[in-house]
Motif scaffolding. Structure first.
Motif, mmCIF file in Angstrom:
data_model
loop_
_atom_site.group_PDB
_atom_site.id
_atom_site.type_symbol
_atom_site.label_atom_id
_atom_site.label_comp_id
_atom_site.label_asym_id
_atom_site.label_seq_id
_atom_site.Cartn_x
_atom_site.Cartn_y
_atom_site.Cartn_z
ATOM 1 N N ILE A 59 0.627 -0.990 -0.199
ATOM 2 C CA ILE A 59 0.299 -0.182 0.315
ATOM 3 C C ILE A 59 1.071 0.951 -0.104
ATOM 4 N N THR A 60 0.294 1.955 -0.975
ATOM 5 C CA THR A 60 1.754 3.687 -0.695
ATOM 6 C C THR A 60 0.136 4.355 -1.396
ATOM 7 N N GLY A 61 1.362 6.238 -1.378
ATOM 8 C CA GLY A 61 -0.371 7.069 -1.652
ATOM 9 C C GLY A 61 0.954 8.271 -0.080
ATOM 10 N N VAL A 62 1.028 9.068 -0.880
ATOM 11 C CA VAL A 62 2.008 10.366 -0.300
ATOM 12 C C VAL A 62 0.903 10.929 1.126
ATOM 13 N N GLU B 285 3.308 -1.760 3.816
ATOM 14 C CA GLU B 285 3.243 0.175 3.510
ATOM 15 C C GLU B 285 4.420 0.793 3.327
ATOM 16 N N THR B 286 4.451 2.308 2.876
ATOM 17 C CA THR B 286 5.191 2.414 2.324
ATOM 18 C C THR B 286 5.518 4.248 1.747
ATOM 19 N N VAL C 88 9.100 -2.429 -2.642
ATOM 20 C CA VAL C 88 7.559 -2.839 -1.620
ATOM 21 C C VAL C 88 7.164 -3.984 -2.918
ATOM 22 N N HIS C 89 6.743 -3.023 -3.905
ATOM 23 C CA HIS C 89 6.063 -3.943 -5.546
ATOM 24 C C HIS C 89 6.891 -5.014 -5.653
#
Lengths: 358, 358
Positions: free
Chosen positions: B91-94, B185-186, B196-197
């Motif tokens: 899971i990523t996001g700014v 999480e990253t 992470v991917h």
């Protein structure tokens, strides 16, 4: 076209010939190889701007023969103090954008204003197609005959790293031979654009209006690398479309953060076939050189490029030496099987392989 | 919050505490370290799902002490046959996208439908900020207390490679302890998303409507990696904007070629704070798992990931060994100076350095 003509010699050396002249070409190359010249003789001829000597030296650089490479290194070492006075310009664009026509027009413009132009190429695919880029000299027939232009197709080789290395060394030889405008052409294949970007001072991207490949260019980082975008084929019915594309690319470029060079990339239109807008591109490049020589970026960038190539070469060699080792190959296959069977982790397997005495 | 509470133990182990409880936390960690448990004891406790044993094993994985690492490798080796039954979700996001709130809601949903959830993080910057990600547990207060959830902040370390390696090994331990939903999480920093991917089965990108960072996402390849994009904060006045963003992202995703998994990435909206749309995201992930287990991509991808980590680890180690060698450091500096003085080329310098007996 007889062997005695200087321009013919320049063109033929190391270049695949059309079928009808192959036999002639081969015998000529063989003849020139018989009279092997010394390092000193080649260096002094190169420094005098002798094209035959320059071609022979590049052939040594491109050779797989260790003796030739040793000789090439000696020549380059002596040429080094005489290099470095040029502007190195990278040019890229997809097939069909008119790259050959552009280089013909651009090169002719540069020679007309007193420059000496060398055109080299980075095309790793040329090992298959035997020099596809620049192979079709019919599109550059004026530049080929021009005594102040030197054209050399891409070295062939399996790896981009190898081809890039050879091109980079050829740049030094061309500069020592007095060429002060070095054009490095590449096609948009794989990482070749990144390789060219890391060996030039200025990176020019040729585009067509409405090609719709902007996303591709953004994704692959090509637009980010460009110091200028020239929208070609701005002629006839296409002029309106290229003007619109110019506005769009200008907008796209403003989305990027400022470059380390402090240079704001310029978008321009041109018609290579009508030789229009070509002088403007040279003006842009001159402005860029003035700015970056003033703020030290020009020299800093060349220093960083050298460092990059040093580290890059070492890393590639370390990997090649390790993974081409016979024992490593055998054990790597075994470890991969163990990983697949859930009997080890990639990290434990890596430790094991690294402990083999290679 | 007393040391005897299981949830407090789980939370505190290896996590920075708020200032008021630091002294307590430190004494507790020290006490737990005194009673060093054997590999066998730790493994059997992990396989029983004991959270304290799991935490201790992860601490060994993260240790810089070679004896601890040896012990960690032995534990992992014995855990390996029991791992691999999970779904690993990246899971990523700014910052500001609501990642913690989302993971809280998502994790609670998963435990409600009978899953055991482990939340790990990859945040190389956490060496400075002492676990910035997941450090603010107040945003995950329900999940922290949930007996079917295990939360562990990012390992700290200078390099992304090191942090990623430790996280990857922690995944195996969590899976052996019975966690079948692993969330990694990253934050969008540097290459951490790519790392992470390469260790997850499914990659979820959290976005906000109208954030205008699509170009950035395309450039950095994040959108290309996403198996699903969830537009968060779809609540109140923002619902219309998120619906519009959903259409736009769907359009953007269709510009990319089909994925090797044959999966068409899905765009969805959610409101983590209102716990709306969370079940839909789990349905999407379940559909993905069904598809990719059916067409073999799921297992093929894990195999490729293992191979990638093996090669990656070896390459990093080869470079580290070479460039950290004392003689190489001295000679590298000299060669760089020679390059700067135009007395050698990067390639000749590389050959010279590689010939040093390292």
């Amino acid at each position: 076209m007889t062997p005695s003509k200087k321009s013919a010699l320049k063109e033929n050396d190391g270049v695949s010939q059309p079928e009808t002249t192959n036999a002639l070409s081969i015998s000529k190359i063989k003849a020139s190889r018989k009279k092997e010249r010394s390092v000193e003789s080649l260096v002094s001829a190169i420094l005098e701007g002798n094209i035959t000597a320059l071609s022979q030296a590049i052939t040594l650089v491109e050779s797989k023969n260790p003796q030739h490479l040793e000789k090439a290194n000696a020549i380059i070492k002596q040429c080094l103090p005489h290099a470095n006075t040029s502007v190195r310009i990278g040019i890229t664009g997809v097939p069909g954008v008119g790259k050959s026509t552009f280089i013909e027009a651009f090169g002719m413009h540069l020679t007309a204003i007193g420059k000496k132009v060398a055109v080299l190429a980075v095309d790793p695919s040329s090992s298959i197609t035997k020099g596809s880029i620049l192979g079709d000299k019919t599109r550059m027939e004026d530049l080929v005959k021009n005594k102040n232009a030197f054209i050399r197709p891409s070295a062939s080789g399996a790896s981009l790293g190898g081809v890039a290395r050879k091109t980079r060394e050829s740049i030094i030889l061309c500069e020592a031979a007095g060429y002060n405008s070095i054009i490095i052409e590449t096609v948009g294949v794989g990482q070749s654009e990144t390789a060219v970007h890391s060996m030039v001072d200025f990176f020019l991207l040729l585009k067509l209006a409405g090609a719709g490949d902007e996303l591709q260019g953004i994704k692959r980082g090509i637009i980010e690398m460009a110091d200028s975008i020239a929208i070609n084929k701005s002629d006839g019915d296409n002029i309106k479309a290229t003007k619109l594309a110019k506005v769009e690319f200008n907008r796209a470029l403003h989305l990027y953060p400022e470059k380390a060079s402090n240079w704001q990339p310029k978008v321009t239109t041109c018609s290579a076939i009508n030789e229009e807008g070509i002088d403007e591109i040279w003006t842009i490049i001159s402005d860029y050189v003035t700015l970056t020589k003033g703020n030290q970026f020009f020299n800093d960038n060349r220093r960083e490029q050298n460092k990059f190539w040093l580290i890059q070469t070492i890393e590639e060699q370390l990997k090649n030496d390790f993974f081409n080792n016979t024992e490593v190959k055998v054990e790597l296959a075994k470890q991969l099987q163990l990983i697949e069977d859930n009997k080890t982790t990639p990290f434990v397997a890596a430790d094991y392989l690294l402990k083999l005495k290679v």
